[in-house]
Design a protein around this motif. Structure first.
Motif, PDB file in Angstrom:
ATOM      1  N   LEU A  48       0.940  -1.259   0.026  1.00  0.00           N
ATOM      2  CA  LEU A  48       0.098   0.004  -0.083  1.00  0.00           C
ATOM      3  C   LEU A  48       0.821   1.160  -0.090  1.00  0.00           C
ATOM      4  N   ILE A  49       0.770   2.182  -1.169  1.00  0.00           N
ATOM      5  CA  ILE A  49       1.341   3.192  -1.209  1.00  0.00           C
ATOM      6  C   ILE A  49       0.554   4.576  -0.765  1.00  0.00           C
ATOM      7  N   VAL A  50       0.967   5.437   0.015  1.00  0.00           N
ATOM      8  CA  VAL A  50       0.323   6.683   0.146  1.00  0.00           C
ATOM      9  C   VAL A  50       1.259   7.673  -0.081  1.00  0.00           C
ATOM     10  N   HIS A  51       0.514   8.450  -0.776  1.00  0.00           N
ATOM     11  CA  HIS A  51       1.678   9.492  -1.807  1.00  0.00           C
ATOM     12  C   HIS A  51       0.619  10.981  -1.495  1.00  0.00           C
ATOM     13  N   ASP A  52       1.460  12.051  -1.345  1.00  0.00           N
ATOM     14  CA  ASP A  52       1.026  13.349  -1.292  1.00  0.00           C
ATOM     15  C   ASP A  52       1.543  14.224  -2.306  1.00  0.00           C
ATOM     16  N   ASN A  53       1.201  15.516  -2.629  1.00  0.00           N
ATOM     17  CA  ASN A  53       1.757  16.345  -3.210  1.00  0.00           C
ATOM     18  C   ASN A  53       2.593  17.575  -2.737  1.00  0.00           C
ATOM     19  N   GLY A  54       2.807  17.340  -1.241  1.00  0.00           N
ATOM     20  CA  GLY A  54       3.471  18.341  -0.484  1.00  0.00           C
ATOM     21  C   GLY A  54       4.793  18.496  -0.835  1.00  0.00           C
ATOM     22  N   PRO A  55       5.609  19.213  -0.006  1.00  0.00           N
ATOM     23  CA  PRO A  55       6.989  19.688  -0.044  1.00  0.00           C
ATOM     24  C   PRO A  55       7.871  18.181  -0.041  1.00  0.00           C
ATOM     25  N   GLY A  56       7.300  17.239   0.487  1.00  0.00           N
ATOM     26  CA  GLY A  56       8.232  16.027   0.843  1.00  0.00           C
ATOM     27  C   GLY A  56       9.099  15.999   2.103  1.00  0.00           C
ATOM     28  N   PHE A  57      10.020  15.583   2.204  1.00  0.00           N
ATOM     29  CA  PHE A  57      11.247  15.210   3.520  1.00  0.00           C
ATOM     30  C   PHE A  57      12.535  15.691   2.851  1.00  0.00           C
ATOM     31  N   SER A  58      13.395  16.491   3.838  1.00  0.00           N
ATOM     32  CA  SER A  58      14.782  16.753   3.605  1.00  0.00           C
ATOM     33  C   SER A  58      15.558  15.280   3.846  1.00  0.00           C
ATOM     34  N   LYS A  59      16.665  15.291   3.118  1.00  0.00           N
ATOM     35  CA  LYS A  59      17.476  13.892   3.462  1.00  0.00           C
ATOM     36  C   LYS A  59      17.719  13.945   4.730  1.00  0.00           C
ATOM     37  N   GLU A  60      17.954  14.805   5.847  1.00  0.00           N
ATOM     38  CA  GLU A  60      18.329  14.595   6.832  1.00  0.00           C
ATOM     39  C   GLU A  60      17.237  13.924   7.849  1.00  0.00           C
ATOM     40  N   GLU A  61      15.980  14.429   7.483  1.00  0.00           N
ATOM     41  CA  GLU A  61      14.971  13.855   8.533  1.00  0.00           C
ATOM     42  C   GLU A  61      14.412  12.650   8.111  1.00  0.00           C
ATOM     43  N   ILE A  62      14.599  12.150   6.868  1.00  0.00           N
ATOM     44  CA  ILE A  62      14.134  10.665   6.530  1.00  0.00           C
ATOM     45  C   ILE A  62      14.254   9.513   7.502  1.00  0.00           C
ATOM     46  N   PRO A  63      15.756   9.443   7.983  1.00  0.00           N
ATOM     47  CA  PRO A  63      16.045   8.423   8.846  1.00  0.00           C
ATOM     48  C   PRO A  63      15.356   8.473  10.196  1.00  0.00           C
ATOM     49  N   ARG A  64      14.721   9.800  10.594  1.00  0.00           N
ATOM     50  CA  ARG A  64      14.149   9.759  11.874  1.00  0.00           C
ATOM     51  C   ARG A  64      12.941  10.179  12.059  1.00  0.00           C
ATOM     52  N   LEU A  65      12.095  10.045  10.848  1.00  0.00           N
ATOM     53  CA  LEU A  65      10.596  10.075  10.645  1.00  0.00           C
ATOM     54  C   LEU A  65       9.781   9.526  11.610  1.00  0.00           C
ATOM     55  N   PHE A  66      10.204   8.087  11.885  1.00  0.00           N
ATOM     56  CA  PHE A  66       9.375   7.231  12.785  1.00  0.00           C
ATOM     57  C   PHE A  66       9.887   7.266  14.135  1.00  0.00           C
ATOM     58  N   ASP A  67      10.795   8.308  14.671  1.00  0.00           N
ATOM     59  CA  ASP A  67      11.363   8.299  16.043  1.00  0.00           C
ATOM     60  C   ASP A  67      10.318   8.861  16.615  1.00  0.00           C
TER      61      ASP A  67
END
Length: 329
Positions: free
Chosen positions: A261-280
């Protein structure tokens, strides 16, 4: 050593037997008496030395246990010997090591609990401060339109606090291990309709275009009460990122190995620095305007991974955030 009743009893019996043996020896002849004295002295000395050595070993064991009870970071390793005392020594060493490991885990959990309580207090303080400020403005505002606006804003803050407290309670239940997930067949179309339903009015007010592409008949295994909660936390994040006149897309694909299941939005997305910590837990991202509390995605990951699934976040090649959920067959 003589404080031990068994040792005292043995000493009394030994003295009586030794006296009887020496007396009988001298009755026979002098050489037999001297031999009896020598044997008695040798046996008594050997017994005392052996007993004292055992007591020293027991004292070391006692000191080791005392160190463990006083949280000392010390481990006494027994010599590789055979015998009942060595076996006891080995078992006590194992026991003390297990106690020490459990003690370290308890200290770690205590620190985590203290940090969590501080984070919870901080998370609740922000909306409470806003509510208090609005109440002050509401009391001093004579205009009816302003009063209605303040009341609506207060209601939104109270809803945020209710969501925050509910999410924290769910996290605590998951942390405590008291949640038992049910496993049963769930139609993905029904799952998505259940997850989307609380956001339909909000999407309509924000003019958000919702697109769902899911083949009929796709079924996954999971808990029908908790999985919608996980997807709703992702949708909440996407709805906030998409903003006014945005777009959210849910696409489901199925293959022999897993359902995705893929959930996609058309917002600004994430910076490279925050992707590893998104689920913290309690991570709110680098965007200063982000209104979240850093709980939803952490709760989402716990729910999905504890049911055997996986969840990851990326930037979509065409822009926006992309969440990928996989449920193995």
């Amino acid at each position: 050593m003589l404080r031990n009743r068994e040792v005292r009893q043995f000493a009394v019996v030994f003295v009586l037997l030794a006296a009887a043996a020496v007396t009988a020896g001298f009755v026979m002849n002098t050489a037999a008496g001297v031999l009896a004295i020598g044997c008695t002295a040798t046996f008594g000395t050997a017994f005392v030395g052996f007993t004292r050595a055992r007591y020293r070993s027991l004292a070391r064991l006692s000191d080791e246990i005392d160190r463990v009870l006083h949280n000392a970071d010390h481990l006494f390793i027994a010599d590789s010997e055979e015998g009942e005392l060595s076996i006891l020594h080995s078992e006590i060493t194992k026991m003390t090591q297990r106690i020490r490991d459990q003690n370290r885990e308890l200290i770690k959990e205590k620190g985590h609990l203290a940090d969590s309580l501080a984070d919870i207090a901080h998370q609740l303080r922000t909306p409470l401060t806003s509510v208090n400020l609005i109440m002050t403005l509401l009391a001093n505002s004579p205009a009816e339109d302003e009063r209605k606006a303040f009341i609506r804003e207060t209601e939104e803050l109270l809803m945020q606090m209710d969501w925050l407290i509910t999410s924290l309670l769910r996290l605590s239940r998951l942390d405590a291990g008291i949640v038992v997930f049910q496993s049963g067949p769930i139609a993905v179309n029904d799952l998505l309709r259940t997850a989307v339903r609380p956001f339909l009015i909000q999407m309509e007010l924000r003019n958000v275009d919702l697109r769902i592409d899911c083949p009929s008949g796709v079924v996954i295994q999971g808990d029908p009460a908790w999985l919608p909660e996980a997807i709703q936390n992702i949708l909440k994040n996407c709805l906030e990122s998409a903003g006014e006149n945005g777009m959210i897309e849910l696409v489901c694909t199925d293959n022999p190995l897993y359902t995705e299941l893929i959930v996609h939005d058309n917002g600004p997305g994430f910076s490279k620095e925050e992707i590893p910590r998104l689920f913290d837990r309690y991570y709110r991202g680098s965007n200063p305007n982000h209104a979240g509390y850093g709980i939803g995605l952490a709760l989402c990951k716990m729910i999905i991974t504890r049911q055997g699934g996986t969840v990851t976040a990326h930037n979509h090649p065409q822009g926006g955030a992309l969440f990928r959920l996989r449920f193995p067959k």
